[in-house]
Write an enzyme that holds these catalytic residues in place. Structure first.
Site, PDB file in Angstrom:
ATOM      1  N   VAL A 373      20.709 -18.927 -84.580  1.00 17.75           N
ATOM      2  CA  VAL A 373      21.835 -18.115 -84.113  1.00 17.75           C
ATOM      3  C   VAL A 373      21.638 -16.623 -84.400  1.00 17.75           C
ATOM      4  CG1 VAL A 373      23.488 -20.013 -84.154  1.00 17.75           C
ATOM      5  CG2 VAL A 373      23.182 -18.611 -86.193  1.00 17.75           C
ATOM      6  N   GLU A 374      20.506 -16.245 -85.007  1.00 17.82           N
ATOM      7  CA  GLU A 374      20.148 -14.836 -85.155  1.00 17.82           C
ATOM      8  C   GLU A 374      18.645 -14.734 -85.339  1.00 17.82           C
ATOM      9  OE1 GLU A 374      22.144 -12.391 -88.118  1.00 17.82           O
ATOM     10  OE2 GLU A 374      24.033 -13.437 -87.750  1.00 17.82           O
ATOM     11  N   ASN A 375      18.076 -13.737 -84.673  1.00 16.28           N
ATOM     12  CA  ASN A 375      16.672 -13.397 -84.850  1.00 16.28           C
ATOM     13  C   ASN A 375      16.512 -12.088 -84.092  1.00 16.28           C
ATOM     14  OD1 ASN A 375      13.647 -14.138 -83.157  1.00 16.28           O
ATOM     15  ND2 ASN A 375      13.733 -13.871 -85.370  1.00 16.28           N
TER      16      ASN A 375
END
Ligand code: P53
Length: 476
Positions: A373-375
Site C-alpha cells: 500500500v506504499e512504495n
C-alpha cells in the site's frame, strides 16, 4: 496471461493530512499533524504546544485536495487507477475525538469523495488512523497511553464502517503501527500514538502500552466491521524495512533476528491474535508490568486481520552492538550503512530485492494475502526547459520494485492483492513536512515555504504508470 491477477488493485496512496488541507473547514478539529512545523532534509519537524501564530504548518493547506478533489479524481481516472488509498481524517468526523455524535459535514465530504471515485470505477481503500488523531486527545488524555482511547477509536471506526459500508470494501486500521518501535525519537510516538514525552518518562514502556491499546482497538474494530459487512476486508498496515545482518557472523545474524522481532511483533498480534513468546519474555525482563488484561487477550483473538497491508521503501542493516545475549535493539542508534546498496538524497537505501525478501518474510509467517500500500521514491524534481519533468529516476525505482513483485509471484507463489505507489500526486512529506521531497506522477506547484499556484501537471512517470496499469504490469 499476465503475472498479476486479473483484478489486481493498481492504485495510488495518500493520507488525508498530507493532501487535503482545509484544516478548519466544515467543523474539522485540530489534529496532531496540524501542530507540526515544516522541517527539512536532516532537520526534524517541531511539535509545537498547540497552533502558534507565525509558524509554518504545511498540513494546514497541504495541496488543497479538499477544495480540488473533483478535478484531481478526474486526473486519477485518466491515470487509470483501479483503487485510491486515502485515510479518513479522524478530526473531520470527531473534531475533538471524545464527542458522542459525529460531525455530519465531515461525513458528507467522504461520501462525496467516494462517490466521485466510484463514478470512475475507482475503488476507495481506506486507512482509519494515519498520523492524524485529534490533538485534543493528546492534551486531555495523553494520547494512546490512556485506555480510554480504545473506545474513542472504536466509535470512530464504527461510524465510518456503518456510513460507508456500501462504498468501501478495503480498510486498514492503523497506518505503520510499528514505526513507534523507534521510541527514542519524538516523531513516530507522536504521529502514531499522540505520545508527547516528558523528561523522566519511560518512553519504551509507554510506547508498548500505547501499542497494546491500539492493537486491542484494532481487533475490536475489525470484529465490529465484519459484523457490519461480512464482505469487508480489513488489514493491518506495517512499515516494512527488513533488517539485514551486516555480515554472516553468527552474532550479526542474531542481532538482526532480534531487531526484526522488536520491529515486527506488531504483525504477530494483528495476524495471529497473540503476543509472540520473545515479547512476553522481553516485557518480563524489563519489568514493564503492562496493562494487558485477560479480556484484552480474548479480544485480540477475535479481531485478526484479513490481509497484510504494508509499506516498503528501503531496507536496514544492523551489526552486533555488544549487548550480549539480549541483543536488545535501539533503532535510533544501532543501524549501519549497507555497502551493497545506494541511497536516496534523504538517505533511504534503495533495495528492490528487499521487497521480495519482505514479501517472503510475511508469507512464511502468516500466509495471508499481501497488499503493498506504499512504495516510492522521494526526490527533487526539476522542470526542464521544455516545461516538463523527466523523472526517469522515479520510473527506474518503481520498475525495479514491480519486477521484484513479479519474481515474488512467479517464483515464490505470493498472493499479492495490489500495489499503490505512495504520494502519486505530490504532497506534504510526513517525515520532513517538505513539498520538495516529491513522490508524484502528478506535479503540484508549491514549495517548502508554501508558495506556488497549486496547479497540477503530469510528469513522465504519469504516462509510464498509465501503461503499466493498462498492461497489468506487462509493459514496464
Ligand atoms: P516521507 C518512515 C519510514 C518509512 C515510512 O515518508 C514512513 C516514515 C515516516 O516518515 O512513512 C510513510 O513523507 C507514511 C507516509 C509517508 C511516507 O511513508 O517522510 O505512511 O505518511 O509520507 C513517506 O518521505
Amino acid at each position: 496471461m499476465s503475472i498479476f491477477k486479473e483484478n489486481f488493485l493498481w492504485g495510488g496512496a495518500v493520507a488525508a493530512h498530507q493532501l487535503e488541507g482545509g484544516w478548519r473547514e466544515d467543523g474539522k478539529g485540530v489534529s496532531v499533524a496540524d501542530v507540526m512545523t515544516v522541517g527539512a532534509n536532516g532537520v526534524p519537524r517541531r511539535i509545537t504546544n498547540g497552533v502558534i501564530e507565525g509558524e509554518n504548518y504545511p498540513n494546514h493547506e497541504a495541496i488543497d485536495f479538499y477544495g480540488r478533489y473533483k478535478d484531481d479524481v478526474k486526473l486519477f481516472a485518466e491515470l487509470g487507477l483501479k483503487c485510491f488509498r486515502t485515510s479518513i481524517a479522524w478530526t473531520r468526523i470527531f473534531p475533538k475525538g471524545d464527542e458522542k455524535e459525529p460531525n455530519e459535514a465531515g461525513l458528507q465530504f467522504y461520501d462525496d469523495l467516494f462517490d466521485e471515485c466510484l463514478k470512475y470505477g475507482i475503488e476507495p481503500v481506506i486507512t482509519l488512523s494515519h498520523f492524524e488523531m485529534p490533538y485534543h486527545l493528546v492534551t486531555e488524555y495523553g494520547g494512546w497511553r490512556n485506555r480510554k482511547m480504545i473506545d474513542f477509536f472504536v466509535r470512530f471506526a464504527e461510524v465510518c464502517f456503518s456510513r460507508y459500508k456500501d462504498k468501501v470494501k478495503y480498510w486498514m486500521t492503523f497506518n505503520e503501527i510499528n514505526n513507534q518501535a523507534n521510541y527514542q525519537e519524538d516523531f513516530s510516538p507522536f504521529t502514531n500514538s499522540g505520545l508527547a514525552f516528558e523528561a523522566g518518562d519511560d518512553r519504551e514502556k509507554i510506547m508498548y502500552q500505547a501499542a497494546h491499546y491500539e492493537l486491542v482497538a484494532s481487533a475490536k474494530a475489525i470484529e465490529i466491521g465484519h459484523a457490519i459487512n461480512h464482505e469487508f476486508e480489513i488489514g493491518c498496515m506495517i512499515a516494512m524495512c527488513p533488517i539485514y545482518p551486516y555480515s554472516c557472523s553468527p552474532s550479526d545474524m542474531m542481532t538482526a533476528t532480534v531487531a526484526m522481532q522488536r520491529r515486527y511483533w506488531f504483525a504477530d498480534v494483528h495476524c495471529k491474535g497473540r503476543y509472540p513468546s520473545h515479547m512476553q519474555k522481553y516485557f518480563e525482563r524489563k519489568q514493564f508490568n503492562l496493562d494487558i488484561t485477560v479480556e484484552d487477550e480474548e479480544q485480540l483473538t477475535k479481531g485478526t486481520v484479513d490481509y497484510i497491508g504494508f509499506s516498503y521503501y528501503m531496507s536496514f542493516t544492523v551489526k552486533d552492538h555488544g549487548k550480549g545475549p539480549a541483543y536488545d535493539y535501539d533503532e535510533a542508534n544501532d543501524l549501519v550503512k549497507n555497502p551493497y546498496v545506494k541511497a536516496s538524497d534523504w538517505g533511504w537505501q534503495i533495495d528492490p530485492t528487499g521487497l521480495r525478501y519482505a514479501m517472503n518474510w510475511f508469507n512464511d509467517r502468516y500466509e495471508l494475502p499481501l497488499f503493498i500500500v506504499e512504495n516510492g521514491f522521494g526526490a527533487i524534481d526539476e522542470i526542464t526547459e521544455d516545461g516538463e519533468i523527466h523523472d526517469e529516476y522515479r520510473i527506474d525505482y518503481l520498475r525495479e520494485h514491480i519486477e521484484a513483485m513479479q519474481e515474488a509471484v512467479i517464483y515464490d507463489g505470493i498472493d499479492l492483492m495490489g500495489y499503490t505507489p505512495w504520494g502519486f500526486i505530490d504532497l506534504v512529506s510526513a517525515g520532513t513536512g517538505e513539498m520538495k521531497k516529491r513522490y508524484g506522477f502528478i506535479y503540484v506547484d508549491k514549495d517548502n515555504e508554501g508558495n506556488g499556484t497549486l496547479d497540477r501537471s503530469k510528469k513522465d512517470s504519469f504516462h509510464w504508470f498509465q501503461k503499466v496499469i493498462e498492461t497489468n504490469g506487462e509493459k514496464l
